[in-house]
Design a protein around this motif. Structure first.
Motif, PDB file in Angstrom:
ATOM      1  N   TYR A 158       0.850  -1.190   0.000  1.00  0.00           N
ATOM      2  CA  TYR A 158       0.000   0.000   0.000  1.00  0.00           C
ATOM      3  C   TYR A 158       0.885   1.239   0.000  1.00  0.00           C
ATOM      4  CZ  TYR A 158      -3.443  -3.490   1.367  1.00  0.00           C
ATOM      5  OH  TYR A 158      -4.243  -4.606   1.416  1.00  0.00           O
ATOM      6  N   SER A 159       0.293   2.358  -0.434  1.00  0.00           N
ATOM      7  CA  SER A 159       1.058   3.591  -0.598  1.00  0.00           C
ATOM      8  C   SER A 159       1.505   4.181   0.732  1.00  0.00           C
ATOM      9  CB  SER A 159       0.224   4.630  -1.363  1.00  0.00           C
ATOM     10  OG  SER A 159      -0.988   4.909  -0.658  1.00  0.00           O
ATOM     11  N   ASN A 160       0.817   3.899   1.825  1.00  0.00           N
ATOM     12  CA  ASN A 160       1.221   4.440   3.134  1.00  0.00           C
ATOM     13  C   ASN A 160       2.272   3.582   3.830  1.00  0.00           C
ATOM     14  OD1 ASN A 160      -0.370   2.248   3.716  1.00  0.00           O
ATOM     15  ND2 ASN A 160      -1.570   3.266   5.311  1.00  0.00           N
ATOM     16  N   GLY A 161       2.788   2.545   3.152  1.00  0.00           N
ATOM     17  CA  GLY A 161       3.819   1.694   3.721  1.00  0.00           C
ATOM     18  C   GLY A 161       3.323   0.399   4.306  1.00  0.00           C
ATOM     19  N   SER A 162       2.028   0.217   4.405  1.00  0.00           N
ATOM     20  CA  SER A 162       1.498  -1.022   4.981  1.00  0.00           C
ATOM     21  C   SER A 162       1.715  -2.185   4.019  1.00  0.00           C
ATOM     22  CB  SER A 162       0.003  -0.865   5.283  1.00  0.00           C
ATOM     23  OG  SER A 162      -0.213   0.200   6.179  1.00  0.00           O
ATOM     24  N   MET A 163       1.730  -3.397   4.578  1.00  0.00           N
ATOM     25  CA  MET A 163       1.922  -4.610   3.792  1.00  0.00           C
ATOM     26  C   MET A 163       0.979  -5.684   4.310  1.00  0.00           C
ATOM     27  SD  MET A 163       5.289  -7.027   3.240  1.00  0.00           S
ATOM     28  CE  MET A 163       5.122  -7.719   4.873  1.00  0.00           C
ATOM     29  N   GLY A 164       0.339  -6.397   3.383  1.00  0.00           N
ATOM     30  CA  GLY A 164      -0.535  -7.497   3.730  1.00  0.00           C
ATOM     31  C   GLY A 164       0.054  -8.817   3.267  1.00  0.00           C
ATOM     32  N   LEU A 165      -0.101  -9.850   4.072  1.00  0.00           N
ATOM     33  CA  LEU A 165       0.417 -11.178   3.767  1.00  0.00           C
ATOM     34  C   LEU A 165      -0.735 -12.164   3.913  1.00  0.00           C
ATOM     35  CD1 LEU A 165       2.952 -12.816   3.061  1.00  0.00           C
ATOM     36  CD2 LEU A 165       3.359 -13.085   5.514  1.00  0.00           C
ATOM     37  N   SER A 166      -1.006 -12.912   2.858  1.00  0.00           N
ATOM     38  CA  SER A 166      -2.146 -13.833   2.847  1.00  0.00           C
ATOM     39  C   SER A 166      -1.660 -15.277   2.891  1.00  0.00           C
ATOM     40  CB  SER A 166      -3.002 -13.599   1.589  1.00  0.00           C
ATOM     41  OG  SER A 166      -2.236 -13.813   0.425  1.00  0.00           O
ATOM     42  N   ASP A 167      -2.607 -16.198   3.177  1.00  0.00           N
ATOM     43  CA  ASP A 167      -2.342 -17.639   3.218  1.00  0.00           C
ATOM     44  C   ASP A 167      -1.144 -17.946   4.120  1.00  0.00           C
ATOM     45  OD1 ASP A 167      -2.624 -20.311   2.764  1.00  0.00           O
ATOM     46  OD2 ASP A 167      -1.680 -20.300   0.772  1.00  0.00           O
ATOM     47  N   LEU A 168      -1.277 -17.600   5.397  1.00  0.00           N
ATOM     48  CA  LEU A 168      -0.163 -17.757   6.333  1.00  0.00           C
ATOM     49  C   LEU A 168       0.187 -19.215   6.547  1.00  0.00           C
ATOM     50  CD1 LEU A 168      -1.056 -15.114   9.057  1.00  0.00           C
ATOM     51  CD2 LEU A 168       0.698 -14.953   7.296  1.00  0.00           C
ATOM     52  N   ARG A 169       1.467 -19.419   6.841  1.00  0.00           N
ATOM     53  CA  ARG A 169       1.985 -20.742   7.161  1.00  0.00           C
ATOM     54  C   ARG A 169       2.681 -20.672   8.513  1.00  0.00           C
ATOM     55  NH1 ARG A 169       4.976 -20.988   1.297  1.00  0.00           N
ATOM     56  NH2 ARG A 169       3.079 -20.766   0.019  1.00  0.00           N
ATOM     57  N   VAL A 170       2.995 -21.846   9.040  1.00  0.00           N
ATOM     58  CA  VAL A 170       3.676 -21.882  10.329  1.00  0.00           C
ATOM     59  C   VAL A 170       5.058 -21.257  10.219  1.00  0.00           C
ATOM     60  CG1 VAL A 170       4.490 -23.395  12.176  1.00  0.00           C
ATOM     61  CG2 VAL A 170       2.367 -23.937  10.977  1.00  0.00           C
ATOM     62  N   GLN A 171       5.708 -21.392   9.047  1.00  0.00           N
ATOM     63  CA  GLN A 171       7.045 -20.838   8.853  1.00  0.00           C
ATOM     64  C   GLN A 171       7.043 -19.315   8.783  1.00  0.00           C
ATOM     65  OE1 GLN A 171       5.610 -23.080   6.904  1.00  0.00           O
ATOM     66  NE2 GLN A 171       6.715 -25.005   7.285  1.00  0.00           N
ATOM     67  N   ASP A 172       5.875 -18.671   8.652  1.00  0.00           N
ATOM     68  CA  ASP A 172       5.820 -17.213   8.554  1.00  0.00           C
ATOM     69  C   ASP A 172       5.913 -16.530   9.903  1.00  0.00           C
ATOM     70  OD1 ASP A 172       5.570 -17.323   5.795  1.00  0.00           O
ATOM     71  OD2 ASP A 172       3.378 -17.437   5.876  1.00  0.00           O
ATOM     72  N   ALA A 173       5.926 -17.276  10.992  1.00  0.00           N
ATOM     73  CA  ALA A 173       6.029 -16.673  12.320  1.00  0.00           C
ATOM     74  C   ALA A 173       7.431 -16.120  12.515  1.00  0.00           C
ATOM     75  CB  ALA A 173       5.700 -17.699  13.393  1.00  0.00           C
ATOM     76  N   GLY A 174       7.512 -14.881  13.046  1.00  0.00           N
ATOM     77  CA  GLY A 174       8.808 -14.258  13.289  1.00  0.00           C
ATOM     78  C   GLY A 174       8.675 -12.749  13.356  1.00  0.00           C
ATOM     79  N   PHE A 175       9.788 -12.058  13.053  1.00  0.00           N
ATOM     80  CA  PHE A 175       9.854 -10.606  13.124  1.00  0.00           C
ATOM     81  C   PHE A 175       9.805 -10.036  11.706  1.00  0.00           C
ATOM     82  CE2 PHE A 175      11.970 -12.225  16.876  1.00  0.00           C
ATOM     83  CZ  PHE A 175      11.421 -11.469  17.887  1.00  0.00           C
ATOM     84  N   TYR A 176       9.022  -8.971  11.552  1.00  0.00           N
ATOM     85  CA  TYR A 176       8.905  -8.265  10.281  1.00  0.00           C
ATOM     86  C   TYR A 176       9.330  -6.817  10.517  1.00  0.00           C
ATOM     87  CZ  TYR A 176       6.377 -12.266   8.389  1.00  0.00           C
ATOM     88  OH  TYR A 176       6.033 -13.516   7.956  1.00  0.00           O
ATOM     89  N   VAL A 177      10.341  -6.378   9.776  1.00  0.00           N
ATOM     90  CA  VAL A 177      10.937  -5.052   9.961  1.00  0.00           C
ATOM     91  C   VAL A 177      10.680  -4.223   8.721  1.00  0.00           C
ATOM     92  CG1 VAL A 177      13.055  -3.764  10.423  1.00  0.00           C
ATOM     93  CG2 VAL A 177      12.715  -6.019  11.451  1.00  0.00           C
ATOM     94  N   ILE A 178      10.193  -2.995   8.921  1.00  0.00           N
ATOM     95  CA  ILE A 178      10.026  -2.036   7.836  1.00  0.00           C
ATOM     96  C   ILE A 178      11.093  -0.961   7.973  1.00  0.00           C
ATOM     97  CG2 ILE A 178       8.247  -0.837   9.188  1.00  0.00           C
ATOM     98  CD1 ILE A 178       7.132   0.264   6.613  1.00  0.00           C
ATOM     99  N   ARG A 179      11.754  -0.655   6.868  1.00  0.00           N
ATOM    100  CA  ARG A 179      12.772   0.397   6.838  1.00  0.00           C
ATOM    101  C   ARG A 179      12.362   1.428   5.798  1.00  0.00           C
ATOM    102  NH1 ARG A 179      19.133  -0.621   6.888  1.00  0.00           N
ATOM    103  NH2 ARG A 179      18.521  -0.801   9.082  1.00  0.00           N
ATOM    104  N   VAL A 180      12.292   2.695   6.245  1.00  0.00           N
ATOM    105  CA  VAL A 180      11.960   3.807   5.355  1.00  0.00           C
ATOM    106  C   VAL A 180      13.208   4.679   5.236  1.00  0.00           C
ATOM    107  CG1 VAL A 180      10.430   5.767   4.958  1.00  0.00           C
ATOM    108  CG2 VAL A 180       9.563   3.725   6.100  1.00  0.00           C
ATOM    109  N   SER A 181      13.699   4.873   4.022  1.00  0.00           N
ATOM    110  CA  SER A 181      14.912   5.650   3.778  1.00  0.00           C
ATOM    111  C   SER A 181      14.647   6.691   2.704  1.00  0.00           C
ATOM    112  CB  SER A 181      16.069   4.731   3.363  1.00  0.00           C
ATOM    113  OG  SER A 181      15.721   3.994   2.205  1.00  0.00           O
ATOM    114  N   GLU A 182      15.484   7.745   2.727  1.00  0.00           N
ATOM    115  CA  GLU A 182      15.403   8.816   1.739  1.00  0.00           C
ATOM    116  C   GLU A 182      16.696   8.881   0.941  1.00  0.00           C
ATOM    117  OE1 GLU A 182      12.391  12.093   3.677  1.00  0.00           O
ATOM    118  OE2 GLU A 182      14.534  12.283   4.045  1.00  0.00           O
ATOM    119  N   LEU A 183      16.667   9.710  -0.116  1.00  0.00           N
ATOM    120  CA  LEU A 183      17.854   9.853  -0.955  1.00  0.00           C
ATOM    121  C   LEU A 183      19.003  10.488  -0.195  1.00  0.00           C
ATOM    122  CD1 LEU A 183      16.152  11.061  -4.271  1.00  0.00           C
ATOM    123  CD2 LEU A 183      16.938   8.754  -3.687  1.00  0.00           C
ATOM    124  N   SER A 184      18.695  11.281   0.848  1.00  0.00           N
ATOM    125  CA  SER A 184      19.764  11.925   1.616  1.00  0.00           C
ATOM    126  C   SER A 184      20.519  10.942   2.492  1.00  0.00           C
ATOM    127  CB  SER A 184      19.173  13.036   2.475  1.00  0.00           C
ATOM    128  OG  SER A 184      18.219  12.497   3.370  1.00  0.00           O
TER     129      SER A 184
END
Length: 330
Positions: free
Chosen positions: A233-259
């Motif tokens: 999504y344009s605001n940075g959100s992310m959706g993940l469908s059809d979850l599996r047991v292996q999908d459990a863990g940490f999800y990190v979002i990094r926002v960076s600029e050209l500077s």
């Protein structure tokens, strides 16, 4: 000419008055005596007469004499005790200085001239006077023009580089729990001064892999492992469908600029196994067993009916044709 006009006007007014209809006689005459009490009934004599003496105290009981009389002298001090004479009297002279000591004369008097400069020294003339022109630049040097002027555009980013505080990531829930085959939405709202680059990464134990990266309004790069399962999504959100047991863990979002400035935020996803899968298999197995048991019971019932009919048919075949029975000798 004016008199004729006045006469004509007065004559017209008289004609108007004479044309007015007379008033109704019922409104102008006095009613006969037999109708006076009907039209104007007299007031109740109980409301206008003075009550007899025997009812005066009943209608208007007298006040309690204790409330209106002056108490006797022996009760005056009891009801209204006098004030303490120490509170109302003036203390004797020998106690005046004890109760109200005079102020220290040093605090109220003006110091003599020889002590004025000691108690209140004059200010340094260097602090109150204006310095001569030759010392003005020494005491107050002018500011550097580089500090007061606006830098050219090509030096703005070099002198004032953007800081990481310009990027903000607002996350609503950082701990999520879902079941297998469900969907999850990592909801964030990012804001920055420039065009951000958004990157999502998955980490679990020693495993770390990139999920997707994109810029608002641009193409989205999604890894092969998450193809057809990731929605950005344009605001940075992310959706993940059809979850599996292996999908459990940490999800990190990094926002960076050209500077070069960047900011991170993390989520914890817990994926629970669906317990009803085992129940589903068990229910299917139970249904199969029930079907087999019903089939066997139906087969046994059909076989029993067939056996009885076959037995009855054989019995009818073995009976004599003429229906006579043979008697044996005793």
């Amino acid at each position: 000419m004016e008199l004729s006009q006045l006469y004509n006007s007065s004559g017209s007014e008289e004609r108007k008055i004479n044309n007015c209809p007379p008033m109704q006689p019922w409104l102008t005459f006095t009613p006969p005596p037999q109708l006076t009490n009907v039209l104007h009934p007299p007031l109740d004599p109980w409301l206008t007469s003075t009550p007899p003496p025997q009812l005066t105290n009943v209608l208007h009981p007298p006040l309690d004499p204790w409330l209106t009389s002056t108490p006797p002298p022996q009760l005056t001090n009891v009801l209204h005790p006098p004030l303490d004479p120490w509170l109302t009297s003036t203390p004797p002279p020998q106690l005046t200085n004890v109760l109200h000591p005079p102020l220290d004369p040093w605090l109220t008097s003006t110091p003599p001239p020889q002590l004025t400069n000691v108690l209140h020294p004059p200010l340094d003339p260097w602090l109150t006077s204006t310095p001569p022109p030759q010392l003005t630049n020494v005491l107050h040097p002018p500011l550097d023009p580089w500090l007061t002027s606006t830098p050219p555009p090509q030096l703005t980013d070099a002198l004032h580089p953007p800081f990481a505080g310009a990027i903000s990531i607002r996350s609503y829930r950082q701990s999520l729990t879902r079941s297998v085959q469900q969907d999850v939405l990592f909801s964030v709202d990012i804001s920055c001064l420039g065009i951000p680059t958004i990157q999502w990464t998955f980490m679990s134990g020693m495993v770390s892999r990139d999920i997707s990266s994109w810029q608002p309004g641009g193409l989205t790069n999604i890894s092969e492992e998450y193809t057809d399962r990731v929605h950005t999504y344009s605001n940075g959100s992310m959706g993940l469908s059809d979850l599996r047991v292996q999908d459990a863990g940490f999800y990190v979002i990094r926002v960076s600029e050209l500077s070069g400035s960047s900011r991170d935020a993390g989520f914890v996803l817990t994926v629970e196994e669906i317990l009803y899968e085992d129940l589903q298999y068990l229910s299917v197995f139970t249904l199969v067993l029930a079907f087999l048991a019903g089939f066997l019971m139906l087969s046994m019932w059909l076989m029993d009916n067939a056996y009885r009919r076959l037995k009855a048919w054989n019995g009818r075949r073995q009976m004599p044709v003429n229906g006579e029975t043979e008697l044996q000798a005793l």
